[in-house]
Structures are given as structure tokens and as C-alpha cells.
Design an enzyme around this catalytic site. Structure first.
Site, PDB file in Angstrom:
ATOM      1  N   ASP A 233       0.872  -1.168   0.000  1.00 35.73           N
ATOM      2  CA  ASP A 233       0.000   0.000   0.000  1.00 35.73           C
ATOM      3  C   ASP A 233       0.917   1.228   0.000  1.00 35.73           C
ATOM      4  OD1 ASP A 233      -2.050   1.781   0.014  1.00 35.73           O
ATOM      5  OD2 ASP A 233      -3.136   0.858   1.666  1.00 35.73           O
TER       6      ASP A 233
HETATM    7  C1  BGC Z   1      -4.887   3.402  -0.110  1.00 32.67           C
HETATM    8  C2  BGC Z   1      -4.985   2.389  -1.216  1.00 32.67           C
HETATM    9  C3  BGC Z   1      -4.776   3.070  -2.546  1.00 32.67           C
HETATM   10  C4  BGC Z   1      -3.437   3.766  -2.531  1.00 32.67           C
HETATM   11  C5  BGC Z   1      -3.123   4.485  -3.814  1.00 32.67           C
HETATM   12  C6  BGC Z   1      -3.623   4.242  -0.192  1.00 32.67           C
HETATM   13  O1  BGC Z   1      -3.673   5.303   0.700  1.00 32.67           O
HETATM   14  O2  BGC Z   1      -4.942   2.763   1.144  1.00 32.67           O
HETATM   15  O3  BGC Z   1      -6.221   1.756  -1.186  1.00 32.67           O
HETATM   16  O4  BGC Z   1      -4.863   2.138  -3.579  1.00 32.67           O
HETATM   17  O5  BGC Z   1      -3.426   4.726  -1.480  1.00 32.67           O
HETATM   18  O6  BGC Z   1      -3.949   5.588  -3.959  1.00 32.67           O
END
Ligand code: BGC
Length: 780
Positions: A233
């Protein structure tokens, strides 16, 4: 697909510096390239219910703009469809839009369990139940990947709150971990083989998901057979060296070279095995190979067709919670229809954070109702309240709403959560609607007794305090850009509601299973409710709820008959996922039988006994009333959605496999199917079981190995140990001890004593020797 690269020779040609650089991203959304060797970079993009492709002004918090894309209903809505075919179609449309935008991987679906209704990100998750989340998640992955675009299954794992999400340790026991929190991920990985999995921010039992070798390697790849890439993530990596060693392949976003430098140093110092880096590179290159044909293809999609799909999806997702006296559909409207609530004019159709889509267009319910009411009916609108906090104009807005309602034949009040109430990044404090909205409802209901409420919210809201003021309630969730039109179709009877709750609506927050353990403190959250999440909790403690899991009404009626539940003698290999539309697509052959043999066939006839075509969700719940471990009162184990014309019947056949009847045994460290009688119930919700049958399943009695701390009761239960024990008791140095087993009460008390202690207590001396001897005989 012909191999694009010779991965083996690239691995020998890449320098260690280049390798170290390839395991983290470039910018926010790109993988790194190595021009010298012709390795291109590809783009990954959110999100779960619509593409959020950013350009130059990239950020990952949803602040910067993104290209226009279709905003489909959010996951909490899609979860309520219980429709694998629909979710597959939405996935395919997302894949198509990604391909048109040259995006290689869509960052979704998110299938984390809704442990508490307070989780700020529940709108991005499918259900409180792992079977439902897993089946729909698998359908979404297959749909996306049918377009040659990768899916990223997230957030792996046990990411069930936003509070302290980058550090908190989710402290969860092995059984709930396996049966609840990992089960959906396992299903999607084995049934749909996502090309990527995104590890979560949090720690699980104190270990960061991003650097947990058990999670990312032993379990995900070793046990489940995942053959894709694990991406972090955004910002989830604390220690890039430990992450690569654990099985993380791609750190996102770019760390500006910092991680590459640390990895390089670690390889040079012998602290990170270069082979681990090669494994990660191999997977990065394999992802490029899988996605480049899609990225490089010329593709355009039809935004109108996707908008129509978004409308059909929103229609399928809305849940008719209540409909007293057949208030809905509004087929006999006359005079004036009052539409009250700012949400009718300014729809709330998606959540906030990384999943925020820039929609291609937006339908509002007010316009759609005006266009759809019968000739001669006029639609009067009053905002009733402002979307955000109550303001100085609240009394005037309320008074206007009452005046509009007073003269209307019927009133439809659009209530919902203000956008600031639920978002990625923080949790909710309560599950109530804003007080000024409830005040409008009450005031309107005082002057008109035909009141319908339409809800717009991503996570469950409490309805107990006000629902008696409404004759009908339609839960529209965050229905995407076409949700307004869908709601109008449902209100006017152009469409028939068919959504079912994928999460329980509790009476009050303090009834919810995680209430005393959410969101934790001092960087830990204890999953004290164990297996008893969602309806499993309410059923275990026999607690009243407002609307149970699985509930949802229709404008027609269905009758269930002729339930038959049979154990199959000729155990067949399991047919795989319940996605009939796409059976076989993208599923690895090696994992098709992971559920074990098909054990039980459930058949039931469902008839549409009303006068309107409609869809029914047939739900199968299984109970194991006598078991050696605690099990939930009942659990959803199969479901399907059927479409029936008035008067039409369908014979529905659903299969239960070994896994559906098994529990995770911590002691045996595996799934155990205990022999005995199982109850199989078919119903319209977890609390409305219409027909129940029983089956006796042979199964494998669990023979846990005996050891020195095994108790008297465990020895007596053991198929071999029992005879060894009885022989030893008969010939013990202090005489025949078997009579002590004759007294049932005494036996019950002594049963919990480990044999070593018992032997000492009864004066059999040298207890350790005696028990060791007995163990040796059992072994023999
Ligand atoms: C989120 C993810 C997301 C990623 C990219 C993170 O803060 O938890 O779900 O895909 O950012 O935007």
C-alpha cells in the site's frame, strides 16, 4: 501469450543497482524502467469502483484531479447486489476503461471485512461475511483481468479500521484470522488468481503486513498458490530490506531512491540475499509481460454504455428495507409529489480518499423523478437541510419542507451521511444521521402520513430512532454517478428492488460486536470478539437488530418449496467458484479443487408468486450444532441470485464442499471436517430461514496427537490412546484404577487433569515414566 522478455537472461543482464531500483516505483503511479534493456514502466491506478488516473499533478490522497471515468456504485453498494454476474460486468468495464487509458493495473477490489460499522472506509468494502466478500471480489478480479488489465486485491490483510492504520497491530487469534479475515482473500486468490495483491499498512499480531514472511510467502504463495506480484500500500513499507526478504515485490510510491540505496547496501553487506531480490524482479517482469499487451492495444470504451451499466448496477444494489402497506412503488401517484432533502438535487454517490473518481456525468434523483412521474403529477422540491453541518438557515429550510410536504400526495425524503462523515483516513464516531435531517423527517411525517425515506450512505446508519416515521425505506448506498436515475426507477416501479444487506443494521452502536475493542489503544487493537463478527455475533447473543444480514424486500413475493439436502456418495471434485457466467476464466487449474470434495447438494424450488418480475437471492446457511469447538450459530455457505417472471419457478441447485463444513483447528493447524449432523437452512436472510434440512456427514474424526500434557478426557477420546490408558490403569502399581472412571461426576471433574499430574496424584509414582511409556505404546 508469447513471452515479451526473456526473464531469465534479463536477470543475468541487470546490474544489482538496477535490480535494487526496480523494486520500488517511479513517482506515484509508475513502475521503474530500464531503458538500456528495453524494460518499460507501466502505470497503476485506483480504484475499486472507477478509474482515478492522475496526470502531472499526482498525489495519492484524492486531492489532485483525474481523468473523467465512470463512477460505479461503491463496494458497499455492489456487495448488496449479491450478484456475481453484475460485479463481473462492472469489473470488465473498469478493465476496459483502464485499457483505454493505458493503465496496467487497477488498484482494487478491496475486500476487507466490515468488522465495525465505524470503519471510515467501509464504503470501499463488500461485506461483513467472508464468503460474500470473496465471491464478489473474485468476480470483480475476473472481470478486470478479462480485459488484459491486472487487478490488485487489497488490503492484505486485517485492515479493518482507519484509526492509526499505518502502525496499529490487529491482534487476532488464529481461528478468526483463518475463518473470517483471510478466508475472502484465500477465495479470491485461489478462484481468480489476481495478478497483484496489495499488502496493507497495519501490523498483524505485531508484524507489519509489508514485511511478514508468513503472510506474503508461506501463506499467500506457498499455501494458496499465488503466482503474481505483491505491491505495498502507498507508504506501507517501514523497512524495505525486511520487506523484500519477506516477499514484497514492489514498494509504492517512489521513495526517491532511498529504498533502492538501502537494498543495495544490504545485498553488498550480505544482509539481503540477492536471490530474494531476483525473485522480486522476476515477478515485476512477469507483471509487465502480463499487462503490456493490454496497455499497448488501441482501445476506446463507450461512456454511454458504461453509464447505463452504472445505472443498472445501482438498481441491482439498492435494498428495500421496509415497505408498509405497499407504499412503494409509487404507481398510484396523483396531484403533487414532494421531494425533500438536498441529496435529491446534489447526490452523494461516492466516498472520499484514494477512490474518488471524476465522473463522466452525474444523474440526480430529482431530475429523474421529474422526468418519470405520470402525466399530471407535479414534483415539488425543498432542500430541507444543508448537506454539511446544520446552519443558521436550518429553521427556514425545515419550515419550507413542511409546507411542501403538507400539500403532497406522497413525500420522498432523501437523507444521508454528509461527505465528511466517512472517508479513507479516519473512522466514524457514531452511526447516526445528522440531527437536523432527522428533525426534517419528523416534521414532515407530522403533516403527511405517506413518507418514503431514501438513504445515501457508504456505511450502515442506525434507523431505530426514526424509522417508525417512514412507511418505506430504500437504502441506496453510495450508488455511483447513475444512482439518482436508479433510485427514481425503483421508486416509480420501473425497476424492482433486489439488493440484500451485506451487513447487519444494528439497533445501536453499543450492540455491535467490536464495540468494546475498537479502535484499540497504544498501537494495538484486540479482536476480542473472535469469530463472532457481524451476524455471527448477533445470532450468538440472540440480539435484536433493526435489519438482519441478507435482508431486502421486493415488490413481488417469492415462495420456497421442496428443499432437499442430500449427502452425495460419489464425492465429486469441487466445481470451483460460483460465477457461472465466467466459470473457468482465468482460474488456475491447480486450485480448482481447493474446497475439497462436494459433499452436500442443496436443491430448492423458488417461485415468483407476485405480479411483477423480480430477482430473489437464495441464501444457504449451515449450522454445526454439535461440535468439539465453538462455532457460529449459522454461517452463509452458498447463495445465488435468480430472476423470475410472475408465476415462474426455478429449481435452484447449490453445492457445499468439504471446506464449507469445516472449521480451522488451531491444534491440528488445518481445516477439520468433523463428522456429525449439520443443519442446512435456506432463507431470505440470516434471520428468516424458511426451510431447514439436516444431513449426516461422515468426515474425518480429528485424532489430535497425544502428548505429555494431554488430559484424561483426551486420552479417553483418542482411538488408540483409550485402550493403552485402560490397560495401564488396570495394572497400575497401586492396583486397578479403572473403577474411578465409573463415577460420571468424578470422571467429569478429573477429565481436565493432564495425565502426568493425575498419575502423581493417585500415587502411581514416577508419573513421567508411566506417561512416557504409554505414549510410546500409542506411537507403536
Ligand atoms: C490506499 C490504497 C490506494 C493507494 C493508492 C492508499 O492510501 O490505502 O487503497 O490504492 O493509497 O492511492
Amino acid at each position: 501469450m508469447s513471452p515479451r522478455f526473456d526473464i531469465t537472461s534479463l536477470l543475468t543482464e541487470l546490474t544489482v543497482e538496477e535490480k535494487a531500483s526496480l523494486v520500488s516505483g517511479s513517482g506515484f503511479w509508475w513502475t521503474r524502467k530500464v531503458e538500456r534493456l528495453g524494460i518499460p514502466s507501466v502505470m497503476v491506478t485506483d480504484g475499486p469502483h472507477g478509474l482515478r488516473k492522475q496526470g502531472a499533478a499526482e498525489d495519492h490522497l484524492g486531492l489532485g484531479g483525474s481523468v473523467a471515468a465512470t463512477c460505479f456504485p461503491t463496494a458497499s453498494a455492489l456487495g448488496s447486489s449479491w450478484d456475481v454476474d453484475l460485479v463481473h460486468r462492472v469489473g470488465a468495464a473498469l478493465g476496459e476503461e483502464a485499457r483505454a487509458e493505458d493503465v496496467a493495473v487497477v488498484l482494487g477490489p478491496g475486500i476487507n471485512i466490515k468488522r465495525s460499522p465505524l470503519c471510515g472506509r467501509n464504503f470501499e468494502y463488500l461485506s461483513e461475511d467472508p464468503l460474500l466478500a470473496g465471491e464478489l471480489g473474485a468476480a470483480m478480479v475476473r472481470g478486470i483481468q478479462s480485459q488484459g488489465v491486472g487487478a490488485s486485491l487489497k488490503h492484505f490483510a486485517v485492515n479493518n479500521q482507519e484509526a492509526d492504520r499505518l502502525r496499529v497491530s490487529a491482534d487476532v487469534d488464529v481461528r478468526p484470522l483463518r475463518e473470517i479475515y483471510l478466508a475472502g482473500f484465500e477465495r479470491v486468490v485461489k478462484d481468480a488468481q489476481p495478478w497483484t495483491v496489495m499488502c496493507s499498512y497495519n501490523r498483524i499480531n505485531s508484524v507489519y503486513a509489508s514485511q511478514d514472511p508468513w503472510l506474503l510467502t508461506e501463506l499467500l504463495r506457498g499455501e494458496w498458490g499465488f503466482d503474481g506480484l505483491v505491491v505495498s500500500d502507498w507508504g506501507a513499507v517501514e523497512d524495505p530490506i525486511a520487506a523484500v526478504a519477506a516477499g514484497l515485490d514492489l514498494e509504492m510510491p517512489s521513495t526517491g531512491g532511498a529504498s533502492a540505496a538501502r537494498i543495495l547496501d544490504a545485498v553488498r553487506a550480505g544482509d539481503l540475499d540477492e536471490a530474494a531480490l531476483d525473485t522480486a524482479i522476476d515477478r515485476v517482469l512477469r507483471l509487465l509481460e502480463r499487462t503490456l499487451p493490454g496497455v499497448e492495444s488501441q482501445h476506446a470504451y463507450d461512456p454511454d454504455a458504461h453509464h447505463a451499466l452504472a445505472r443498472a448496477a445501482a438498481t441491482d444494489c439498492a435494498v428495500l428495507l421496509k415497505n408498509e402497506g405497499g407504499l412503494l412503488p409509487l404507481v398510484a401517484l396523483e396531484g403533487r409529489l414532494a421531494v425533500i432533502g438536498e441529496f435529491a438535487r446534489t447526490p452523494r454517490f461516492q466516498g472520499a480518499g484514494s477512490s474518488k473518481v471524476n465522473p463522466t456525468r452525474i444523474d440526480d434523483a430529482l431530475t429523474a423523478l421529474r422526468a418519470g412521474v405520470p402525466p399530471g403529477v407535479s414534483v415539488d422540491f425543498a432542500a430541507g437541510f444543508g448537506v454539511d453541518a446544520p446552519g443558521a438557515d436550518s429553521p427556514a429550510l425545515l419550515a419550507e419542507a413542511v409546507e411542501v410536504a403538507r400539500h403532497a400526495h406522497t413525500v420522498v425524503v432523501f437523507l444521508g451521511l454528509p461527505p465528511s462523515y466517512e472517508s479513507e483516513g479516519y473512522d466514524r464516531d457514531h452511526i447516526d444521521l445528522p440531527v437536523d435531517q432527522v428533525a426534517v423527517l419528523r416534521a414532515v411525517a407530522d403533516v403527511n402520513d405517506r413518507v418514503v425515506v431514501v438513504l445515501a450512505n457508504g456505511s450502515v446508519v442506525a434507523v431505530a430512532d426514526w424509522e417508525h416515521r417512514a412507511g418505506a425505506i430504500l437504502e441506496g448506498w453510495l450508488g455511483g454517478q447513475a444512482g439518482g436515475g436508479a433510485v427514481a426507477d425503483l421508486l416509480l416501479g420501473v425497476a424492482n428492488p433486489s439488493g440484500r444487506l451485506a451487513e447487519t443494521v444494528p439497533l445501536r452502536l453499543s450492540d455491535t460486536p467490536a464495540y468494546l475493542n475498537f479502535p484499540g489503544e497504544d498501537r494495538h487493537v484486540r479482536y476480542g470478539e473472535g469469530l463472532h463478527v457481524g451476524y455471527r455475533h448477533y445470532d450468538a447473543v440472540d440480539r435484536e437488530v433493526s435489519y438482519p444480514f441478507g435482508h431486502g424486500l421486493s415488490y413481488t413475493t417469492f415462495e420456497y418449496s421442496e428443499l432437499s439436502v442430500t449427502v452425495l456418495d460419489d464425492h465429486r471434485p469441487s466445481p470451483g467458484g460460483a460465477d457461472p457466467a465466467t466459470a473457468g476464466e482465468g482460474r488456475a487449474e491447480t486450485t480448482a479443487d481447493w474446497r475439497g470434495a462436494v459433499r452436500v447438494e442443496v436443491t430448492v424450488t423458488v417461485t415468483n408468486t407476485g405480479s411483477m418480475a423480480g430477482q430473489e437471492v437464495v441464501q444457504v446457511y449451515v449450522a454445526d450444532p454439535e461440535c468439539s469447538v465453538v462455532r457460529p450459530v449459522r454461517e452463509l455457505k452458498a447463495f445465488t441470485k435468480v430472476s423470475l417472471e410472475p408465476g415462474e419457478s426455478e429449481l435452484v441447485v447449490l453445492l457445499l464442499s468439504d471446506r464449507d463444513l469445516s472449521y480451522w483447528s488451531t491444534r491440528a493447524d488445518g481445516w477439520v471436517l468433523e463428522p456429525g449432523v449439520f443443519e442446512v437452512a435456506v432463507g431470505t436472510s440470516s434471520r428468516d430461514l424458511l426451510l431447514t434440512g439436516t444431513v449426516e456427514v461422515v468426515g474425518q474424526p480429528l485424532a489430535l496427537p497425544l502428548d505429555r500434557t494431554s488430559t484424561l478426557a483426551e486420552w479417553l477420546d483418542h482411538p488408540v490412546g483409550r485402550d493403552v490408558l485402560l490397560a495401564s490403569l488396570r495394572t497400575s502399581p497401586v492396583g486397578d484404577l479403572t473403577p474411578m472412571l465409573d463415577d460420571a461426576e468424578q470422571l467429569r471433574m478429573l477429565g481436565s487433569f493432564p495425565m502426568t499430574r493425575l498419575a502423581t496424584m493417585v500415587g502411581a509414582g514416577g508419573s513421567t515414566d508411566l506417561v512416557d511409556e504409554m505414549l510410546a505404546r500409542v506411537q507403536a
